[in-house]
Design a protein around this motif. Sequence first.
Motif, short mmCIF file in Angstrom:
data_model
loop_
_atom_site.label_atom_id
_atom_site.label_comp_id
_atom_site.label_asym_id
_atom_site.label_seq_id
_atom_site.Cartn_x
_atom_site.Cartn_y
_atom_site.Cartn_z
N ILE A 14 2.61 -10.04 13.20
CA ILE A 14 1.43 -9.42 12.47
C ILE A 14 1.62 -7.83 12.50
O ILE A 14 1.08 -7.25 13.48
CB ILE A 14 0.03 -10.02 13.04
CG1 ILE A 14 -0.09 -11.32 13.12
CG2 ILE A 14 -1.11 -9.54 11.89
CD1 ILE A 14 -1.47 -11.84 13.55
N LEU A 16 0.40 -4.98 11.98
CA LEU A 16 -0.88 -4.31 11.51
C LEU A 16 -1.12 -3.26 12.69
O LEU A 16 -1.32 -3.85 13.73
CB LEU A 16 -1.98 -5.29 11.28
CG LEU A 16 -3.30 -4.75 11.05
CD1 LEU A 16 -3.08 -4.23 9.59
CD2 LEU A 16 -4.47 -5.82 11.19
N VAL A 65 0.30 -8.16 5.51
CA VAL A 65 -1.05 -7.42 5.79
C VAL A 65 -1.26 -6.21 4.73
O VAL A 65 -2.10 -5.51 5.17
CB VAL A 65 -1.28 -7.12 7.23
CG1 VAL A 65 -1.21 -8.31 8.24
CG2 VAL A 65 -0.04 -6.18 7.58
N ILE A 71 -7.62 -8.90 7.48
CA ILE A 71 -7.97 -9.81 8.52
C ILE A 71 -8.25 -11.17 7.93
O ILE A 71 -7.93 -12.03 8.51
CB ILE A 71 -9.30 -9.00 8.89
CG1 ILE A 71 -9.22 -7.67 9.65
CG2 ILE A 71 -10.18 -10.08 9.85
CD1 ILE A 71 -8.30 -7.65 11.00
N ILE A 74 -4.98 -12.77 7.87
CA ILE A 74 -4.46 -13.34 9.16
C ILE A 74 -5.14 -14.73 9.43
O ILE A 74 -4.58 -15.53 10.06
CB ILE A 74 -4.83 -12.24 10.11
CG1 ILE A 74 -3.85 -10.84 9.98
CG2 ILE A 74 -4.57 -12.89 11.60
CD1 ILE A 74 -4.19 -9.68 10.67
N GLY A 92 1.29 -9.10 17.56
CA GLY A 92 0.72 -7.96 17.15
C GLY A 92 1.59 -6.92 17.13
O GLY A 92 2.71 -6.94 17.87
N GLY A 93 1.26 -5.93 16.41
CA GLY A 93 0.15 -5.52 15.84
C GLY A 93 -1.04 -5.13 17.06
O GLY A 93 -0.71 -5.13 18.33
N VAL A 97 -6.03 -7.92 15.56
CA VAL A 97 -5.74 -9.10 15.06
C VAL A 97 -6.30 -10.45 15.84
O VAL A 97 -6.33 -11.70 15.42
CB VAL A 97 -4.16 -9.46 15.10
CG1 VAL A 97 -3.62 -7.96 14.33
CG2 VAL A 97 -3.69 -9.43 16.44
N HIS A 134 -9.64 -2.26 16.77
CA HIS A 134 -8.74 -3.03 17.89
C HIS A 134 -9.50 -2.95 19.23
O HIS A 134 -9.19 -3.49 20.32
CB HIS A 134 -7.39 -2.48 18.16
CG HIS A 134 -7.18 -1.05 18.81
ND1 HIS A 134 -5.86 -0.54 19.22
CD2 HIS A 134 -8.25 0.03 18.69
CE1 HIS A 134 -6.09 0.56 19.77
NE2 HIS A 134 -7.61 1.02 19.38
N ASP A 236 -2.05 -14.73 21.72
CA ASP A 236 -1.38 -13.75 20.98
C ASP A 236 -0.82 -12.78 21.84
O ASP A 236 -1.20 -12.63 23.19
CB ASP A 236 -2.48 -12.75 19.85
CG ASP A 236 -3.60 -12.20 20.65
OD1 ASP A 236 -3.43 -11.55 21.80
OD2 ASP A 236 -4.61 -12.80 20.38
#
Length: 267
Positions: A14, A16, A65, A71, A74, A92-93, A97, A134, A236
Amino acid sequence: MAKTNVSGVTLLGIPLDSNSSFARGPAAAPAAIRAALASDHGHKTTELGLDLKSADWKDGGDIDVSGADPIAEIEARAAAVATDGRKLLALGGDHSVSAPLIRAAAKAHGPLTVFHIDAHPDLYEDFGGNPASHASPFARALEAGAVARLVQVGVRTMNATLRKQVERYGVEVTTMRDWPRDVTSDLKGPLYVSLDLDGLDPAFAPAVSHPEPGGLSTREVLTMLQSLPVSPVAADLVELNPLRDINGMTAIVAAKCLKELMGRLLE
C-alpha cells in the motif's frame, strides 16, 4: 456477522503516505521491504521453522492508491482477499492504512482483537484537521465497531488528549515505562496485528518518520509475534521511511518482522 474460513496468505503493498503528518517517504516502503526480503543476505525460513519458499503465500502486488478515495480502495481490495478465502499481510505506507484494513477484516471475521505495536496510540479524533490521518486510524476502526479489544504496547508518547481517548474507548495500553509485561498470553481470535516500525527503538529501526527514543528491541518485537497464542487473520506492517534508511538496515528489520509475521499467519 459470518466468519470466514481462510487458508493461505496474500501480500499486498500500500504505497500511501499522503496522510502522514510530518514527513513523506513511507509510500516507498513496500518496494524496499520486498527487496530486503528477496535479498540473498538471508534465507527464507522463519525462526519457528517454516520455509516460506514452499509455503502457501503469494504477492498480490500494490493497491492502486492514486484515485480520489484511496481509503475506500484499500478496504475494497482487502475485502476481496478475504472473499477469496485468504489472509492478508499488508505493507504500508503510513499508518492510516490500518483503519480500512481492520474494517475489511472485521466484515469477514467479526469484531477483532487488535494487537498494536507502536510508539504512538494513533487515537486522535481528527489530527491536523484530517480524520484519515496516520495519527487517527484506531479511532476510525473503533468507532466503526470493527474492534472488540485493542491492546497496545510500546507506547511512549501519551498526552492528555490521548489519555482521554484511551479511557473513552477502553484501550489497553502498556507504555514503555511499564515494560516488560505479559501482553500476549490472553489474546483471543479473531486476531489482527498492526506493527508500526517506530514501536522499535530508533537504535534498531531509525528509518521511520517519527523516531521516538526508548522503544522496543527487534528481539522483543519478534518474541511477541512468536508468542501470539492464536494465528492472526490479518496483519499490517507500516511506517518504514526508506528515505531515512542507512544502508537499508531498517528495511532488513522490516523484512525480518514480515517473515515472522508471515509464518504466524500461515499456521
